[in-house]
Design a protein around this motif. Structure first.
Motif, mmCIF file in Angstrom:
data_model
loop_
_atom_site.group_PDB
_atom_site.id
_atom_site.type_symbol
_atom_site.label_atom_id
_atom_site.label_comp_id
_atom_site.label_asym_id
_atom_site.label_seq_id
_atom_site.Cartn_x
_atom_site.Cartn_y
_atom_site.Cartn_z
ATOM 1 N N ARG A 74 8.208 23.954 9.112
ATOM 2 C CA ARG A 74 7.818 24.116 7.706
ATOM 3 C C ARG A 74 8.939 23.844 6.717
ATOM 4 N N ARG A 75 10.127 23.477 7.173
ATOM 5 C CA ARG A 75 11.263 23.367 6.265
ATOM 6 C C ARG A 75 11.984 22.018 6.309
ATOM 7 N N CYS A 76 11.744 21.220 7.322
ATOM 8 C CA CYS A 76 12.466 19.943 7.410
ATOM 9 C C CYS A 76 11.803 18.903 6.518
ATOM 10 N N GLU A 77 12.430 17.751 6.389
ATOM 11 C CA GLU A 77 11.873 16.729 5.488
ATOM 12 C C GLU A 77 10.490 16.275 5.934
ATOM 13 N N PHE A 78 10.230 16.294 7.231
ATOM 14 C CA PHE A 78 8.931 15.835 7.726
ATOM 15 C C PHE A 78 7.835 16.855 7.392
ATOM 16 N N CYS A 79 8.140 18.126 7.618
ATOM 17 C CA CYS A 79 7.177 19.175 7.283
ATOM 18 C C CYS A 79 6.866 19.165 5.795
ATOM 19 N N LYS A 80 7.901 19.088 4.984
ATOM 20 C CA LYS A 80 7.680 19.211 3.544
ATOM 21 C C LYS A 80 6.967 18.008 2.953
ATOM 22 N N SER A 81 7.064 16.855 3.631
ATOM 23 C CA SER A 81 6.408 15.663 3.093
ATOM 24 C C SER A 81 5.046 15.418 3.735
ATOM 25 N N GLY A 82 4.548 16.384 4.515
ATOM 26 C CA GLY A 82 3.180 16.265 5.015
ATOM 27 C C GLY A 82 3.054 15.596 6.368
ATOM 28 N N ARG A 83 4.175 15.244 6.985
ATOM 29 C CA ARG A 83 4.111 14.624 8.311
ATOM 30 C C ARG A 83 4.724 15.570 9.333
ATOM 31 N N TYR A 84 4.161 16.764 9.402
ATOM 32 C CA TYR A 84 4.765 17.795 10.249
ATOM 33 C C TYR A 84 4.632 17.471 11.726
ATOM 34 N N ASN A 85 3.803 16.489 12.066
ATOM 35 C CA ASN A 85 3.748 16.062 13.465
ATOM 36 C C ASN A 85 5.068 15.437 13.918
ATOM 37 N N LEU A 86 5.923 15.072 12.986
ATOM 38 C CA LEU A 86 7.228 14.495 13.334
ATOM 39 C C LEU A 86 8.355 15.521 13.265
ATOM 40 N N CYS A 87 8.029 16.767 13.024
ATOM 41 C CA CYS A 87 9.041 17.828 12.929
ATOM 42 C C CYS A 87 9.813 17.927 14.239
ATOM 43 N N PRO A 88 11.131 17.821 14.185
ATOM 44 C CA PRO A 88 11.904 17.902 15.436
ATOM 45 C C PRO A 88 11.935 19.301 16.023
ATOM 46 N N HIS A 89 11.512 20.289 15.238
ATOM 47 C CA HIS A 89 11.576 21.666 15.721
ATOM 48 C C HIS A 89 10.213 22.204 16.126
ATOM 49 N N VAL A 90 9.212 21.344 16.178
ATOM 50 C CA VAL A 90 7.849 21.807 16.447
ATOM 51 C C VAL A 90 7.769 22.511 17.807
ATOM 52 N N ARG A 91 6.983 23.573 17.847
ATOM 53 C CA ARG A 91 6.676 24.254 19.114
ATOM 54 C C ARG A 91 5.222 23.951 19.424
ATOM 55 N N PHE A 92 4.983 23.222 20.509
ATOM 56 C CA PHE A 92 3.660 22.682 20.822
ATOM 57 C C PHE A 92 3.181 23.271 22.144
ATOM 58 N N PHE A 93 1.952 23.799 22.155
ATOM 59 C CA PHE A 93 1.372 24.374 23.380
ATOM 60 C C PHE A 93 1.604 23.461 24.587
ATOM 61 N N ALA A 94 2.110 24.012 25.653
ATOM 62 C CA ALA A 94 2.215 23.325 26.938
ATOM 63 C C ALA A 94 3.203 22.170 26.947
ATOM 64 N N ALA A 95 4.055 22.098 25.920
ATOM 65 C CA ALA A 95 5.197 21.190 25.991
ATOM 66 C C ALA A 95 6.390 22.052 26.371
ATOM 67 N N PRO A 96 6.859 21.942 27.623
ATOM 68 C CA PRO A 96 7.867 22.867 28.125
ATOM 69 C C PRO A 96 9.042 22.967 27.156
ATOM 70 N N PRO A 97 9.577 24.170 26.937
ATOM 71 C CA PRO A 97 9.258 25.425 27.635
ATOM 72 C C PRO A 97 8.196 26.271 26.925
ATOM 73 N N VAL A 98 7.452 25.697 25.980
ATOM 74 C CA VAL A 98 6.452 26.485 25.257
ATOM 75 C C VAL A 98 5.174 26.598 26.096
ATOM 76 N N ASN A 99 4.665 27.805 26.234
ATOM 77 C CA ASN A 99 3.440 27.995 26.993
ATOM 78 C C ASN A 99 2.205 27.466 26.273
#
Lengths: 344, 344, 344, 344
Positions: free
Chosen positions: B94-119
């Motif tokens: 929610r704070r990087c340039e990608f999140c703030k400009s509406g392309r949060y799918n490119l956020c380098p810090h995203v935590r995505f279900f079932a993308a290790p190590p996120v459950n």
């Protein structure tokens, strides 16, 4: 050939005129078969002018047309005699900055059917450039071909308005153009289209054509009703297709922050008190729509693939001899008329 | 709670884990009910890694999910216990340039279900931020809610690909994502969508879902066939949804001059010989697609309004205990499987 | 009139040909004065073909030109004898879907100077449609007029590439097109443009024209260097203007997530191993660039207003008689040649 | 800390308030150093309200600010004590549809400096989220940092207005925002910017900052003058930056067919009689502008790279003690004041 010639206000005569001839190699001769009656035709018929366009000498009206190719120029490759075609009514200069950049609807040199002094197509024949005659597929009828014109206006509006899949849309004014804006929006993925009008007859048709909700503005304030329906958010795109000051003003209330208002409806609105402050705070976009460019092929495909239904909008069919009756019908019977087709 | 935990390749155990707790005021606790099996789940199950994502400790798979809200944090206003919700699986910073400009799918810090190590969500419960839980309308089922995820991928592709009303489209690869690209294209007004695949089973379904033509590439060369079908012009938008080098190459042939190729299909294509010269001469646009952003609400509206049909794509439903069978099914029975739903 | 006629590979003869005549009312007769040497001219001169374009009969090369109007057709209003003009070299059909939608550079019927069998402008006179002859303002010279062509390529690339104010840009290949991409990017507000090349001579010029940093790829790996310079983020827009496989591949590394790669450089890249997986994960957009459309007026304004400097790029001026020397110069003296102008 | 507190209309007192403390790990504490005076500050000072925003309890004004980081929260990685920063004044909710889609300026929950009841920055210290504090490069001063705010408004307008290289632009109203629109347009490649105002002082500055022509509307009708200057065509983009009805109306005359009008100027225009018919015939686009989103980084880069010059716009610098004088100066000395900076 027979043609319906406007001599003066409310005076159209069926006359015998010379059949037009192909001049340029890129032309085709078309036997006109179906022509829709448009509000501008009615206005010329009843008032003799629209803004700077004045009927100063006898004029053939009609610009929403389809017919059958009878003869093609030597350079024409994509059409042959017998082809059904829809005729795009404006021939641009092909050389100005607007033509070359794809916005030929803004060409200052355009020659447009029934915009004085250029004749229209309430006539048996017309010669037209082949690239403005679009072949209709087998499953599209000639009267559907005539309906490509008003659909193109609505579709051009929906494209410039940027309707996106899932969007909520409101259409203010559910006459022929409003109903086309409704259908174009649905074809582009709008998940909800709220139609507003003063006639229940039109709203019933809007519902049949896919409107999610309808509002009769004689009974219900559309601004409040749409605020309720959308939880106060407003809609993504508003079409102003009524051409009256009040709906132009309502549109600013109805659009969501960051939304778009598409102005198609042409009326007398030369001095509409508009709330610019609200337009700024909501960061709205207002987009004027003038005819269309590069839309006919898309509109035909939408009709042929069944995504847009134009037949239910045709409420009367009259022969050329009864063209004056056809021109009066939308004004005299507004509660039962959407589009009248003149069969030639 | 019960959860399906991947311990090592092809070794998933149903275990009892502590039920998760709401931590932030903006969270909700969801009782997961339906989870779709995705190719990435299968890949982790069978190979233990995808590129840089390596399963190094026990992991819960599954990211296409829907469930019922059981509890909401103090700050949550738009959801309440009992609401059916589809869960968007990636939580961005929610704070990087990608999140703030509406392309949060490119956020380098995203935590995505079932993308290790996120459950992920092959489990009875999950805690998730309320603004990534989207309420399903009454007429949408929970398994339809799970299908919002793959639809979002296809819809994001169709939007970035710029499908316009009347467009001709080709879909190379008619698996779950290809079929969603088909439907998203139709929802945006494509008048013709040609679907290609190696399995007649999938092509039959494509046809039922609205494909205008289908091509089995085992029998017919799709490049030649589409050239024939389009009179040599090519299509406006091509979706590469097979994830193999050959289709990436074919796409350049199939697109019309000035057309767009949408690359969604993820495979092993790290060195695909591409004809850049042709891409330049045709002035093509190639658009990579990585997940989606701001698409869930649109996808839900398309399902709820009936414009996209996801139920025919569900070919099997299995309980959580049979999750390994569910994960093997698309690989073992490719000629009868599109999407498998795990019911929890 | 005198003209330089290519008879076979490396065989150009100065010959006396009939002076061309105005045929259409919209034509003008231009006394050609300055013609730039382009890589395609060199290629035809040295190899006799480019892809499907083969020199099968004597051909006049040259397409980057400016001259003085000598005579105008009856329909020409915006030009008069004595006017300095830059000539846009491709005449499209004006009637196909590409022409009408503003992308006439994709017209399949285009007649382009020096694309066999159409003659170019290494000649004293040419007849050309008035609307493809753009008047140069007082303060622009004829050789600047010839430079409008390569600037248009770079500017078209920067516009389709979507350079936005403040953007970081990388230019791979700092020859004439790369330097134009550099300047077009700066004109559109790029705050930083990193130029890469193999020749220090070109990089020095890039620096003078506004490059923020330069990298000689013989000494420094541009992928690593640009990662360092941008803190690992990458740049918003990459121009591939070298036309070799390696730079096409590097571009994918250099672009930031969600960034754009503009492919302008035309070489032999018919099978470049491309990392499609990375292109998808980064959600990159690749845009091919083929010539330009509706760009000449913009390019002329940028030169006239001083925003783009083309004079420093002209490294030699030779008379028509020495056209073969002019054609060899960029190949024989790459470390001191950018653009050669043939004065006629 | 010292702060300037507005108690009632025209009554500001310098008071000693508790120094704010970092609460969230992502916050930073900034020692405010330079704050520009904006029209909205003046309006609150003189009238106590702007529309629905009413000063109901003591309020610190000021929102165009820069300062020096004094302390950073535990989660802050990109800033450290001693860094010079420009502060973007609005903190959005990060969770609504507008925030997530990149248009956080439309967030209904935004907390914006000096929009009652949120305090502004005419004060020695402020705590602010790190991602809304943008590091200034070495070569940018703190007062330039304060000018990033009004530049962002103009730049946001130029970007949404779609200024393209070579465009002709008109700016109606050459105060601080108009001059920023001028500079943003030039930075994006406008080849000609015509500035209009009522004060020669401002027009002289416009000329120094790059305006191609200036028009004093007290002496010359801008509609006629711009028609003359553009050969009747009109300009591509018009900025309405005066905030009065007359210029909103003039903009419709001045824009070329298919052009864009950017409405930035906020005044009392709640019922401006607008010529909608002309807007439709010309197919104009009107774009409202509300603050900005994702623009600060671009604006800083434009200042740091020298493309935009903000120093010449600073006409006075006063200490915090003289804040009331600073607030009155633009109104009392309009013929010598553009932007006043309060130094703290």
């Amino acid at each position: 050939m027979k043609a319906a010639v406007l001599h003066k206000v409310r005076d159209i005569r069926i006359e015998e005129l010379p059949k037009p001839q192909i001049v340029n190699d890129d032309d085709v001769l078309v036997r006109v078969k179906a022509v829709g009656v448009c509000g501008s035709d009615i206005h010329f018929y009843m008032h003799g002018r629209i803004g700077d366009f004045v009927v100063e000498k006898p004029l053939i009206l009609g610009h929403e047309s389809a017919g059958i190719v009878e003869e093609v120029g030597k350079g024409v490759k994509d059409l042959k005699p017998g082809d059904k075609v829809a005729l795009e009514p404006g021939i641009p200069c092909r050389r100005c900055e607007f033509c070359k950049s794809g916005r030929y609807n803004l060409c200052p040199h355009v020659r447009f059917f029934a915009a004085p002094p250029v004749n229209g197509v309430f006539a048996e024949y017309v010669v037209h450039p082949a690239d403005f005659c679009f072949k209709l597929p087998e499953n599209a009828s000639l009267e559907e071909g005539a309906m490509v014109e008003p659909l193109s206006v609505g579709l051009h509006g929906a494209i410039l308005g940027g309707v996106r899949p899932g969007d909520w849309v409101a259409v203010l004014g559910s006459g022929p153009i409003g109903l086309m804006a409704l259908q174009a929006s649905l074809a582009m993925g709008a998940s909800r289209v709220i139609c507003v009008d003063l006639y229940d007859f039109r709203l019933k048709l809007a519902k049949e054509l896919g409107a999610s909700e309808t509002i009769n503005a004689k009974e219900t304030d559309p601004v409040e009703a749409i605020a309720d329906l959308t939880g106060g958010r407003g809609v993504d795109v508003v079409f102003e297709a009524a051409g009256v000051p009040k709906t132009s003003q309502q549109a600013i209330e109805i659009a969501r922050p960051g939304g778009t208002i598409v102005h198609i409806g042409l009326g007398e609105q030369e001095a509409v008190p508009m709330n610019i402050v609200k337009m700024i705070f909501k960061e709205l976009r207002l987009q004027g729509i003038h005819r269309y460019a590069n839309i006919y092929p898309r509109a035909i495909k939408l009709i042929a693939s069944g995504r847009v239904k134009v037949k239910p909008m045709i409420t009367a069919r009259l022969p050329l001899e009864r063209v004056e009756e056809a021109l009066r019908m939308p004004v005299e019977r507004p509660d039962s008329t959407i589009k009248v087709i003149v069969e030639i």
